[in-house]
Design a protein around this motif. Structure first.
Motif, PDB file in Angstrom:
ATOM      1  N   TYR A  26       0.811  -1.232   0.000  1.00  0.00           N
ATOM      2  CA  TYR A  26       0.000   0.000   0.000  1.00  0.00           C
ATOM      3  C   TYR A  26       0.838   1.272   0.000  1.00  0.00           C
ATOM      4  O   TYR A  26       0.299   2.363  -0.108  1.00  0.00           O
ATOM      5  CB  TYR A  26      -1.043  -0.007   1.114  1.00  0.00           C
ATOM      6  N   GLN A  86      -3.994  -3.534  13.490  1.00  0.00           N
ATOM      7  CA  GLN A  86      -3.185  -2.457  14.046  1.00  0.00           C
ATOM      8  C   GLN A  86      -4.014  -1.530  14.929  1.00  0.00           C
ATOM      9  O   GLN A  86      -5.237  -1.563  14.925  1.00  0.00           O
ATOM     10  CB  GLN A  86      -2.532  -1.658  12.912  1.00  0.00           C
ATOM     11  N   ARG A 137      -0.159  11.310   9.853  1.00  0.00           N
ATOM     12  CA  ARG A 137       0.622  10.338   9.077  1.00  0.00           C
ATOM     13  C   ARG A 137      -0.212   9.070   8.976  1.00  0.00           C
ATOM     14  O   ARG A 137      -0.443   8.388   9.966  1.00  0.00           O
ATOM     15  CB  ARG A 137       1.941  10.029   9.789  1.00  0.00           C
ATOM     16  N   GLU A 146      -0.145   7.215  12.818  1.00  0.00           N
ATOM     17  CA  GLU A 146      -0.322   5.800  13.099  1.00  0.00           C
ATOM     18  C   GLU A 146       0.905   5.076  12.588  1.00  0.00           C
ATOM     19  O   GLU A 146       1.534   5.491  11.608  1.00  0.00           O
ATOM     20  CB  GLU A 146      -1.618   5.272  12.469  1.00  0.00           C
ATOM     21  N   TRP A 147       1.286   4.014  13.295  1.00  0.00           N
ATOM     22  CA  TRP A 147       2.362   3.168  12.774  1.00  0.00           C
ATOM     23  C   TRP A 147       1.875   1.723  12.789  1.00  0.00           C
ATOM     24  O   TRP A 147       1.288   1.265  11.820  1.00  0.00           O
ATOM     25  CB  TRP A 147       3.664   3.366  13.563  1.00  0.00           C
ATOM     26  N   VAL A 148       2.020   1.004  13.878  1.00  0.00           N
ATOM     27  CA  VAL A 148       1.621  -0.401  13.887  1.00  0.00           C
ATOM     28  C   VAL A 148       0.783  -0.721  15.121  1.00  0.00           C
ATOM     29  O   VAL A 148      -0.436  -0.829  15.081  1.00  0.00           O
ATOM     30  CB  VAL A 148       2.854  -1.332  13.802  1.00  0.00           C
ATOM     31  N   TRP A 200      -8.183   0.783   8.928  1.00  0.00           N
ATOM     32  CA  TRP A 200      -7.553   0.712   7.596  1.00  0.00           C
ATOM     33  C   TRP A 200      -6.558  -0.452   7.503  1.00  0.00           C
ATOM     34  O   TRP A 200      -6.021  -0.720   6.454  1.00  0.00           O
ATOM     35  CB  TRP A 200      -6.848   2.036   7.255  1.00  0.00           C
ATOM     36  N   GLU A 201      -6.320  -1.123   8.653  1.00  0.00           N
ATOM     37  CA  GLU A 201      -5.340  -2.203   8.627  1.00  0.00           C
ATOM     38  C   GLU A 201      -5.766  -3.349   9.548  1.00  0.00           C
ATOM     39  O   GLU A 201      -5.226  -3.532  10.622  1.00  0.00           O
ATOM     40  CB  GLU A 201      -3.962  -1.671   9.033  1.00  0.00           C
TER      41      GLU A 201
HETATM   42 CA    CA Z   1      -0.131   1.331  10.153  1.00  0.00          CA
END
Ligand code: CA
Length: 361
Positions: free
Chosen positions: A100, A157, A178, A215-217, A240-241
């Motif tokens: 993505y 996530q 982000r 957002e990261w993980v 979204w994940e």
């Molecule tokens: Ca993420």
């Protein structure tokens, strides 16, 4: 009888050394092969970056050290978000990235990672390995001169770190966040201002106020990157994940040139890395979440109006994209049917088991 049996057994045994002796003279010595792997990820993340180390170590072990893969972190060989190009044009023979990141090239590439309101990690594995996903995506990646392999999954996530609480949809207006991929496009439809930044660039952007949220993980990686020191409100779920899968990329010509035994070693090592990453996240996220909560991080579920508006906007976007992007339509239609059937099944035994055990006292 006993003597005859003995002779028969001895006869079989006598043949084995002959066959074994014949093998070396019939096979060619395997060549020394050295590849470079461009990762999109920073070395500090042992889970997500570590998948490439897992791959390199196992491939070397399976080939008696003849096939060596040297891993470069994001930015060392090429910028973290340019791995697909780097592998496609042969700058690196292989890479580790997230489909993505490249929705700007083709939105359909996101199915190789995660799309909003899509599959969980288990469902993504089911689709890729046993539901036609891998074949569909290989046909797409061929246009970019790349062969791809599932390369890890983070599990569902978190929704990220926000300086101020999000109490309703209105609080997303103008919010600089982000968030890459299609999730970012949906956030834009909801009024936010999405940005795509590689992992190593997020903390400084959040710290200097260039972004309001990121957002990261999930807890384990996010704690390492230190977001809780700047933004105190930690939201879930990352709609979204639901089960983002990373991918290993191999340049097509490099893949074709590889001896069959090395291809087998590479493929089986990607499967191991794919499984190991999810196991690591599932083992390391729970204690990390407890540590973060112990430091005063405020956990919140996204408001329902945000979730409902996001889902509505998501499927409007998919339908619109399918009308203009044949690659997207070719993957989206069967993917959507697969997803809907998976959800019907998972809401029976899995959901009942989880809901009872997690929530009923
Ligand atoms: Ca993420």
């Amino acid at each position: 009888m006993q003597r005859r049996d003995f002779l028969t057994g001895a006869g079989v045994a006598a043949m084995l050394p002959l066959a074994a002796q014949a093998a070396p003279s019939e096979s060619q010595p395997l060549p020394a092969v050295r590849w470079r792997l461009a990762s999109s990820f920073p070395k500090s993340l042992d889970t997500i970056y570590g998948a490439s180390e897992t791959l390199a170590k196992r491939v070397a072990a399976l080939t008696s050290g003849r096939f060596q893969i040297r891993v470069f972190a994001g930015g060392e060989l090429v910028p973290g978000l340019q791995v697909l190009d780097a592998v496609g044009n042969g700058t690196a023979e292989c890479g580790h990235s997230a489909g993505y990141y490249y929705v700007g090239k083709n939105m359909a590439l996101a199915f190789d990672c995660a799309v909003p309101f899509g599959l969980t990690a288990r469902q993504q594995n089911a689709w890729m390995y046993a539901g036609g996903g891998l074949e569909a995506l290989r046909a797409l990646y061929a246009k970019y001169n790349v062969v791809q392999f599932p390369g890890g999954n983070t599990g569902t996530q978190m929704g990220g770190w926000f300086r101020k609480p999000i109490k309703s949809l209105a609080d997303l207006k103008g919010l600089k966040m982000r968030i890459p991929g299609i999730g970012g496009r949906i956030m834009a439809k909801l009024g936010a201002v999405p940005q795509t930044l590689p992992g190593s660039d997020i903390y400084p952007a959040l710290e200097r106020g260039a972004i309001d949220a990121a957002e990261w993980v999930g807890p384990y990686d996010d704690e390492k990157l230190g977001f809780h020191k700047i933004a105190r409100h930690y939201y879930y779920p990352g709609w979204w994940e639901g089960g983002p899968q990373l991918s290993f990329y191999v340049n097509q010509a490099s893949w074709r040139a590889l001896p069959e035994q090395y291809r087998q070693a590479f493929e089986v090592a990607t499967a191991e890395a794919n499984q190991l990453m999810l196991a690591q996240y599932d083992a390391r996220n729970p204690p990390a979440l407890l540590r973060l909560a112990g430091q005063g991080v405020q956990l919140h579920a996204f408001p329902k109006d945000v979730m409902l508006a996001a889902r509505r906007a998501t499927f409007e976007l998919y339908e619109a994209e399918a009308k203009t992007n044949p690659d997207f339509a070719a993957i989206y239609r069967p993917w959507k049917a697969f997803r809907d059937t998976e959800f019907q099944w998972f809401k029976v035994a899995e959901a009942a088991y989880e809901n009872f055990n997690y929530f009923v006292k």
